[in-house]
Design a protein around this motif. Structure first.
Motif, PDB file in Angstrom:
ATOM      1  N   ALA A  84       0.967  -1.076   0.061  1.00 56.40           N
ATOM      2  CA  ALA A  84       0.098  -0.049  -0.039  1.00 56.40           C
ATOM      3  C   ALA A  84       0.930   1.221  -0.068  1.00 56.40           C
ATOM      4  N   GLN A  85       0.238   2.437  -0.782  1.00 55.83           N
ATOM      5  CA  GLN A  85       1.313   3.402  -0.981  1.00 55.83           C
ATOM      6  C   GLN A  85       0.365   4.634  -0.397  1.00 55.83           C
ATOM      7  N   PRO A  86       1.135   5.508   0.631  1.00 60.40           N
ATOM      8  CA  PRO A  86       0.087   6.419   1.217  1.00 60.40           C
ATOM      9  C   PRO A  86      -0.070   7.530   0.265  1.00 60.40           C
ATOM     10  N   HIS A  87       0.571   7.991  -0.708  1.00 64.76           N
ATOM     11  CA  HIS A  87       0.309   8.661  -1.837  1.00 64.76           C
ATOM     12  C   HIS A  87      -0.382   8.013  -3.137  1.00 64.76           C
ATOM     13  N   GLU A  88      -1.259   7.000  -2.952  1.00 62.93           N
ATOM     14  CA  GLU A  88      -1.876   6.197  -3.862  1.00 62.93           C
ATOM     15  C   GLU A  88      -2.663   6.994  -4.995  1.00 62.93           C
ATOM     16  N   PRO A  89      -3.435   8.272  -4.294  1.00 62.27           N
ATOM     17  CA  PRO A  89      -4.158   9.132  -5.220  1.00 62.27           C
ATOM     18  C   PRO A  89      -3.414   9.829  -6.244  1.00 62.27           C
ATOM     19  N   ASP A  90      -2.100  10.175  -5.737  1.00 54.40           N
ATOM     20  CA  ASP A  90      -1.221  10.963  -6.662  1.00 54.40           C
ATOM     21  C   ASP A  90      -0.875  10.029  -7.504  1.00 54.40           C
ATOM     22  N   VAL A  91      -0.455   8.828  -7.570  1.00 54.81           N
ATOM     23  CA  VAL A  91      -0.067   7.651  -8.502  1.00 54.81           C
ATOM     24  C   VAL A  91      -1.339   7.768  -9.577  1.00 54.81           C
ATOM     25  N   SER A  92      -2.261   7.570  -8.977  1.00 55.85           N
ATOM     26  CA  SER A  92      -3.576   7.329  -9.897  1.00 55.85           C
ATOM     27  C   SER A  92      -3.809   8.495 -10.682  1.00 55.85           C
ATOM     28  N   ALA A  93      -3.723   9.788 -10.163  1.00 54.52           N
ATOM     29  CA  ALA A  93      -3.847  11.141 -11.042  1.00 54.52           C
ATOM     30  C   ALA A  93      -2.688  10.899 -12.001  1.00 54.52           C
ATOM     31  N   LEU A  94      -1.302  10.626 -11.737  1.00 53.91           N
ATOM     32  CA  LEU A  94      -0.499  10.585 -12.640  1.00 53.91           C
ATOM     33  C   LEU A  94      -0.748   9.687 -14.163  1.00 53.91           C
ATOM     34  N   MET A  95      -1.167   8.398 -13.545  1.00 53.94           N
ATOM     35  CA  MET A  95      -1.476   7.586 -14.695  1.00 53.94           C
ATOM     36  C   MET A  95      -2.629   7.979 -15.410  1.00 53.94           C
ATOM     37  N   ARG A  96      -3.720   8.819 -14.845  1.00 53.46           N
ATOM     38  CA  ARG A  96      -4.960   9.297 -15.516  1.00 53.46           C
ATOM     39  C   ARG A  96      -4.525  10.326 -16.454  1.00 53.46           C
ATOM     40  N   LEU A  97      -3.450  11.172 -16.067  1.00 55.61           N
ATOM     41  CA  LEU A  97      -2.900  12.159 -17.023  1.00 55.61           C
ATOM     42  C   LEU A  97      -1.843  11.721 -18.442  1.00 55.61           C
ATOM     43  N   CYS A  98      -1.430  10.423 -17.870  1.00 57.37           N
ATOM     44  CA  CYS A  98      -0.645   9.839 -19.040  1.00 57.37           C
ATOM     45  C   CYS A  98      -1.871   9.328 -20.103  1.00 57.37           C
ATOM     46  N   ASP A  99      -2.837   8.851 -19.601  1.00 55.24           N
ATOM     47  CA  ASP A  99      -3.933   8.549 -20.475  1.00 55.24           C
ATOM     48  C   ASP A  99      -4.441   9.503 -21.140  1.00 55.24           C
ATOM     49  N   VAL A 100      -4.939  10.694 -20.468  1.00 56.99           N
ATOM     50  CA  VAL A 100      -5.250  11.955 -21.070  1.00 56.99           C
ATOM     51  C   VAL A 100      -4.505  12.464 -22.235  1.00 56.99           C
ATOM     52  N   TYR A 101      -3.308  12.635 -21.854  1.00 57.43           N
ATOM     53  CA  TYR A 101      -2.247  13.377 -22.841  1.00 57.43           C
ATOM     54  C   TYR A 101      -1.583  12.195 -23.926  1.00 57.43           C
ATOM     55  N   SER A 102      -1.925  10.951 -23.960  1.00 54.72           N
ATOM     56  CA  SER A 102      -1.309   9.873 -24.432  1.00 54.72           C
ATOM     57  C   SER A 102       0.211   9.827 -24.406  1.00 54.72           C
ATOM     58  N   ILE A 103       0.487   9.741 -23.265  1.00 52.57           N
ATOM     59  CA  ILE A 103       2.020   9.597 -22.734  1.00 52.57           C
ATOM     60  C   ILE A 103       2.224   8.256 -22.649  1.00 52.57           C
ATOM     61  N   PRO A 104       3.241   7.723 -23.266  1.00 49.65           N
ATOM     62  CA  PRO A 104       3.581   6.076 -23.243  1.00 49.65           C
ATOM     63  C   PRO A 104       3.926   6.207 -21.492  1.00 49.65           C
ATOM     64  N   LEU A 105       3.352   5.007 -21.122  1.00 53.72           N
ATOM     65  CA  LEU A 105       3.732   4.497 -19.544  1.00 53.72           C
ATOM     66  C   LEU A 105       3.727   3.266 -19.254  1.00 53.72           C
ATOM     67  N   ALA A 106       4.818   2.843 -18.755  1.00 55.77           N
ATOM     68  CA  ALA A 106       5.210   1.411 -18.516  1.00 55.77           C
ATOM     69  C   ALA A 106       5.229   1.218 -16.958  1.00 55.77           C
ATOM     70  N   THR A 107       4.826   0.451 -16.305  1.00 59.02           N
ATOM     71  CA  THR A 107       4.777   0.201 -15.057  1.00 59.02           C
ATOM     72  C   THR A 107       5.528  -0.970 -14.595  1.00 59.02           C
ATOM     73  N   ASN A 108       6.257  -1.827 -15.369  1.00 58.47           N
ATOM     74  CA  ASN A 108       7.338  -2.810 -15.054  1.00 58.47           C
ATOM     75  C   ASN A 108       8.392  -2.880 -16.047  1.00 58.47           C
ATOM     76  N   MET A 109       9.247  -3.725 -15.699  1.00 59.25           N
ATOM     77  CA  MET A 109      10.231  -4.107 -16.549  1.00 59.25           C
ATOM     78  C   MET A 109      10.052  -4.443 -17.884  1.00 59.25           C
ATOM     79  N   GLY A 110       9.365  -5.187 -18.214  1.00 56.06           N
ATOM     80  CA  GLY A 110       8.598  -5.806 -19.598  1.00 56.06           C
ATOM     81  C   GLY A 110       8.288  -4.817 -20.279  1.00 56.06           C
ATOM     82  N   GLY A 111       7.207  -4.037 -20.230  1.00 57.39           N
ATOM     83  CA  GLY A 111       6.878  -2.592 -20.794  1.00 57.39           C
ATOM     84  C   GLY A 111       8.020  -1.757 -20.994  1.00 57.39           C
ATOM     85  N   SER A 112       8.693  -1.501 -19.950  1.00 57.01           N
ATOM     86  CA  SER A 112       9.820  -0.554 -19.913  1.00 57.01           C
ATOM     87  C   SER A 112      10.872  -0.863 -21.053  1.00 57.01           C
ATOM     88  N   GLU A 113      11.097  -2.149 -21.083  1.00 56.23           N
ATOM     89  CA  GLU A 113      12.144  -2.526 -21.999  1.00 56.23           C
ATOM     90  C   GLU A 113      11.774  -2.322 -23.674  1.00 56.23           C
TER      91      GLU A 113
END
Length: 137
Positions: A84-113
């Motif tokens: 559990a992350q105490p700043h999970e709402p901030d994490v969710s907001a960042l991921m939402r912005l990536c979706d809104v602005y079509s910014i590529p986002l990887a959340t693990n090693m495979g996607g990042s590679e």
């Protein structure tokens, strides 16, 4: 290309391994990171990293603001899904912005590679020329 690097505590070593493995690609780009992650990446790799505040102190939100301003091209965010992350709402907001602005986002090693290798192949050049103040329709 502006690339943000973020990692929860238990994932920082994984992100450092990724940056070391792909330093030959990443050294040609501007790296940004949340506080502790950025310091650790810079120390471990010798690459310059602009550090925002630590994630729980607003670093995720600072990166989100850069996304909204059209100043970030990609985010590599190694999340720890089992803690559990105490700043999970901030994490969710960042991921939402990536979706809104079509910014590529990887959340693990495979996607990042996949994303980092696509930089090497030039797959993001056309996208970088189309930054504007409005999210894509």
């Amino acid at each position: 290309m502006n690339i943000a690097l973020i990692a929860h505590d238990k994932k920082k070593d994984d992100l450092i391994r990724l940056v070391r493995a792909y330093a030959h690609i990443l050294k040609h780009h501007h790296l940004f990171a949340t506080g502790t992650t950025g310091k650790r990446v810079a120390e471990a790799t010798g690459l310059p990293v602009h550090c925002f505040k630590s994630g729980p102190l607003g670093g995720d939100q600072e990166i989100g603001a850069a996304v909204a301003r059209g100043e970030m091209d990609m985010i590599l965010f190694f999340r720890d899904p089992l803690t559990a992350q105490p700043h999970e709402p901030d994490v969710s907001a960042l991921m939402r912005l990536c979706d809104v602005y079509s910014i590529p986002l990887a959340t693990n090693m495979g996607g990042s590679e996949i994303l980092v290798r696509s930089i090497e192949q030039g797959d993001f050049e056309a996208r970088m020329l189309d930054h504007n103040d409005e999210p894509p329709a």
